[in-house]
Design a protein around this motif. Structure first.
Motif, mmCIF file in Angstrom:
data_model
loop_
_atom_site.group_PDB
_atom_site.id
_atom_site.type_symbol
_atom_site.label_atom_id
_atom_site.label_comp_id
_atom_site.label_asym_id
_atom_site.label_seq_id
_atom_site.Cartn_x
_atom_site.Cartn_y
_atom_site.Cartn_z
ATOM 1 N N LEU A 34 17.614 -20.021 23.023
ATOM 2 C CA LEU A 34 16.573 -20.847 23.602
ATOM 3 C C LEU A 34 15.463 -19.999 24.205
ATOM 4 N N PHE A 38 11.636 -20.204 23.286
ATOM 5 C CA PHE A 38 10.604 -20.459 24.300
ATOM 6 C C PHE A 38 9.562 -19.343 24.283
ATOM 7 N N ARG A 41 7.251 -19.533 21.542
ATOM 8 C CA ARG A 41 6.273 -20.611 21.672
ATOM 9 C C ARG A 41 5.244 -20.339 22.764
ATOM 10 N N PHE A 42 5.647 -19.527 23.795
ATOM 11 C CA PHE A 42 4.660 -19.169 24.823
ATOM 12 C C PHE A 42 3.424 -18.550 24.171
ATOM 13 N N ASP A 44 1.819 -19.245 21.674
ATOM 14 C CA ASP A 44 0.798 -20.221 21.243
ATOM 15 C C ASP A 44 -0.128 -20.620 22.389
ATOM 16 N N TYR A 45 0.403 -20.588 23.595
ATOM 17 C CA TYR A 45 -0.350 -21.135 24.717
ATOM 18 C C TYR A 45 -0.948 -20.049 25.622
ATOM 19 N N LYS A 153 19.719 -26.808 32.278
ATOM 20 C CA LYS A 153 18.622 -26.722 31.324
ATOM 21 C C LYS A 153 17.836 -25.443 31.561
ATOM 22 N N LYS A 155 14.585 -23.613 32.145
ATOM 23 C CA LYS A 155 13.248 -23.944 32.637
ATOM 24 C C LYS A 155 12.496 -22.660 32.903
ATOM 25 N N GLN A 173 -1.151 -26.945 28.646
ATOM 26 C CA GLN A 173 -0.018 -27.632 28.009
ATOM 27 C C GLN A 173 1.305 -26.943 28.320
ATOM 28 N N LEU A 174 1.199 -25.614 28.512
ATOM 29 C CA LEU A 174 2.401 -24.869 28.885
ATOM 30 C C LEU A 174 2.727 -25.111 30.354
ATOM 31 N N GLN A 176 2.220 -27.657 32.141
ATOM 32 C CA GLN A 176 2.766 -28.973 32.495
ATOM 33 C C GLN A 176 4.293 -29.016 32.382
ATOM 34 N N HIS A 177 4.865 -28.013 31.709
ATOM 35 C CA HIS A 177 6.325 -27.984 31.586
ATOM 36 C C HIS A 177 6.972 -26.993 32.552
#
Lengths: 183, 462
Positions: A34, A38, A41-42, A44-45, A153, A155, A173-174, A176-177
């Motif tokens: 995970l 993550f 994907r970071f 991308d932002y 989870k 985070k 967008q990143l 907000q999570h």
């Protein structure tokens, strides 16, 4: 034809089930899978400062350094084989000392790295590299993004202040999570 | 059951136009309603797909970072924009529900695979599946929406109402136009029928139908007029022939009669005398028949002259009974009831002819030995004279026909002779006195013939 299909479905289901069982029995592996996803994907932002040579659009590969022994290496290597960050290929390295960081754009500080986040921060002060850590309290110390596990989870927390100082922009967008955002 | 054939042309025409209108309008409205409903559905699908697209692109990062709460918040926030959403789910790329939303007080719907781009309708809802795809084309999951077709019922209702009202107005207009139009077709036909009826009832063949326009009905009317001209022509020729023939026959017969009268007054052997009397009888019958024919001829040509004078009904009846009784030996003629003591204005000879005719008919058609009763009934305005016998009677269906020309009772045997002109002449005479003639009778139960004449000199010369 039918039999072939059946065998294929049978094998696939066994694979899926065994993979699931494997994940259950190996929470460590699940965690790093995970984290690798993550982290990927970071990319991308996150925007690196435009005037730096580390701009996202260059043809050069994007370099990720893993500081200290970590279960992240395996899954991240796998991702880097298949995928790209935008147009750039991804290159992952395992290092054991801050002196090896070089021009890496992303530094992941493993919890096994014995000198902790402080050593990295001292070295990388104001340099345009995204610093990601996984120890509680690291984000307060100045890590840009810090992984934590809450409610079973995965985070993450973000320190916008130090990230901005390093010339790194983290997309809304990143944010907000993120569970905590330090400004 | 009433068949279409039982409808009048008028109703058929109206029905035809109204049905055509209903059919055409019905088809138009069906197309109109279906197009509208399909349009609404199409718009709904398009808007729901774009809505799902928005949810999808807003949820990519939430799926990436396994942030269910953020995804659910996205669903919750966006449903305020699209209030028709009943159930919404975000399913991840493995088909597991990542986030779900159900509108309060609604049942939860579980979206079933396959999770690919598609949409379909059931009775109440629209279902839309929309894959969440990033710029690189990677599928992260699927947005599944169950959307209420809340406006569909309202649109249906509204469209059906409009269609129904317009249909109703259309039918009403069609009916009105058809009703106005049909007059151009059915009115001339009914007019033609009326004229035919009148011609049949009055035997007035000179009547013509008005011919307007050049359509089929006008052709029919004008052909009918031509036909009637032909009929009138042949009638006239026949009447002329009867007139001439009876006149020509009467002249020599009169001389024969005179000679026989003279002969009968001379002395003869009894056998010769008997022969002469028989001849006289025969000549008299022949003379009467010819007189009847002459009367008919006069009536037809309108030359029947009446000689009107004041006369006492009682006297008239008494004289007639006397005269008739001389010829009627096998029946008794009785004056029944009280005398009326009334004076009327009329042609004595002709009225006598009527009464004698009725009396001799009564004798002719009733068994020997029975009696014949003559009775008068007066009212304020008129007097009715009736002659009642106890003879064979007349069936109800024949009552109208017996006053026609050349009518002979169906059962008449050869014993009863004559042309069948008597009652016709009687009816014409009474008609010219502004009176009425009629009969009450049942088969086998005798007959009562009567005629009514106006009183108080109200009657005028005709």
């Amino acid at each position: 034809m039918r039999i072939k299909q059946f065998i294929f479905i049978f094998l696939t289901s066994i694979l899926v089930l065994s993979n699931y069982a494997f994940q259950v029995r190996q929470p460590q592996g699940q965690e790093y899978n995970l984290k690798a996803a993550f982290l990927y994907r970071f990319l991308d932002y996150v925007e690196w400062n435009n005037n730096s040579s580390w701009n996202n659009t260059t043809e050069d590969p994007l370099r990720i350094a893993i500081l200290g022994e970590s279960g992240l290496y395996g899954p991240l290597m796998e991702i880097s084989r298949d995928k790209k960050a935008g147009t750039r290929t991804i290159r992952v390295r395992q290092i054991n000392s801050v002196s090896e960081i070089g021009s890496s754009q992303v530094i992941f500080v493993s919890r096994n790295y014995k000198y902790g986040i402080d050593a990295v921060l001292n070295r990388m002060l104001d340099k345009p590299a995204l610093i990601i850590s996984e120890q509680k309290g690291d984000v307060e110390k100045g890590s840009h993004i810090n992984f934590l596990i809450a409610d079973n989870k995965l985070k993450f927390e973000v320190n916008l202040k130090t990230a901005a100082r390093s010339g790194i922009k983290i997309g809304s967008q990143l944010l907000q999570h993120a569970t905590l955002i330090k400004k | 059951m009433i068949g279409l054939r039982d409808f009048s042309i008028k109703n058929k025409l109206v029905l035809m136009q109204v049905l055509t209108c209903v059919l055409v309008l019905g088809l138009c409205f069906a197309a109109f309603v279906i197009t509208d409903i399909n349009g609404y559905k199409g718009r709904k699908v398009a808007s729901t797909i774009s809505f799902a697209q928005v949810i999808g692109s807003n949820s990519i990062s939430a799926i990436q970072f396994l942030d269910n709460e953020a995804a659910e918040k996205t669903l919750f926030d966006l449903q305020e924009v699209e209030t028709d959403v009943v159930n919404a789910s975000i399913v991840d790329s493995r088909g597991k529900i990542f986030a779900a939303y159900t509108r309060p007080n609604q049942t939860t719907h579980v979206f079933k695979p396959p999770f690919r781009n598609r949409h379909w309708f059931d009775d109440q809802y629209l279902y839309v599946y929309k894959n969440i795809v990033d710029q690189q084309g990677q599928i992260f999951g699927t947005v599944c929406l169950q959307v209420e077709l809340s406006q569909l019922e309202a649109i249906k209702k509204q469209k059906f109402e409009i269609a129904f009202v317009l249909l109703f107005v259309g039918i009403a207009l069609a009916f009105l136009i058809a009703y106005l139009n049909q007059r151009y077709i059915s009115a001339p036909i009914l007019n033609l029928v009326n004229v035919m009826k009148q011609i049949r009832e009055n035997s007035d063949y000179s009547r013509h139908v008005d011919v307007i326009g050049k359509d089929e009905i006008s052709i029919l009317s004008s052909e009918f007029n031509n036909l009637m001209d032909e009929v009138a022509n042949s009638h006239r020729k026949k009447d002329e022939f009867i007139g001439i023939a009876s006149h020509e026959l009467k002249t020599p017969l009169t001389s024969v009669k005179l000679y026989l009268d003279a002969l009968s007054k001379m002395k003869h052997e009894p056998l010769v005398h008997t022969f002469i009397l028989k001849s006289k009888d025969g000549v008299k019958k022949l003379h009467n028949l010819i007189l009847d024919l002459l009367d008919v001829s006069k009536i037809e040509s309108g030359q029947l002259q009446l000689n009107h004078k004041d006369l006492s009904i009682d006297d008239l009846i008494d004289e007639c009974i006397q005269d008739a009784q001389m010829n009627i030996v096998n029946h008794t003629i009785l004056r029944e009831g009280t005398k009326c003591d009334k004076i009327i204005h009329g042609d004595r000879d002709r009225l006598e002819q009527v009464l004698i005719n009725l009396l001799s008919n009564a004798a002719k058609y009733s068994p020997n030995g029975t009696s014949i009763a003559v009775k008068t009934v007066t009212s304020d305005n008129d007097i009715t004279v009736s002659v009642t016998d106890s003879g064979i009677g007349i069936a109800g269906s024949e009552h109208k026909k017996i006053f026609g020309r050349f009518y002979r009772a169906k059962d008449s045997n050869s014993v009863i002779s004559g042309f069948g002109l008597g009652l016709y002449i009687c009816s014409q005479i009474i008609k010219r006195h502004k009176g009425k003639i009629g009969v009450d009778s049942q088969e086998g139960k005798g007959s009562t013939f009567y005629f009514t004449l106006p009183l108080n000199g109200e009657q005028k010369l005709s």
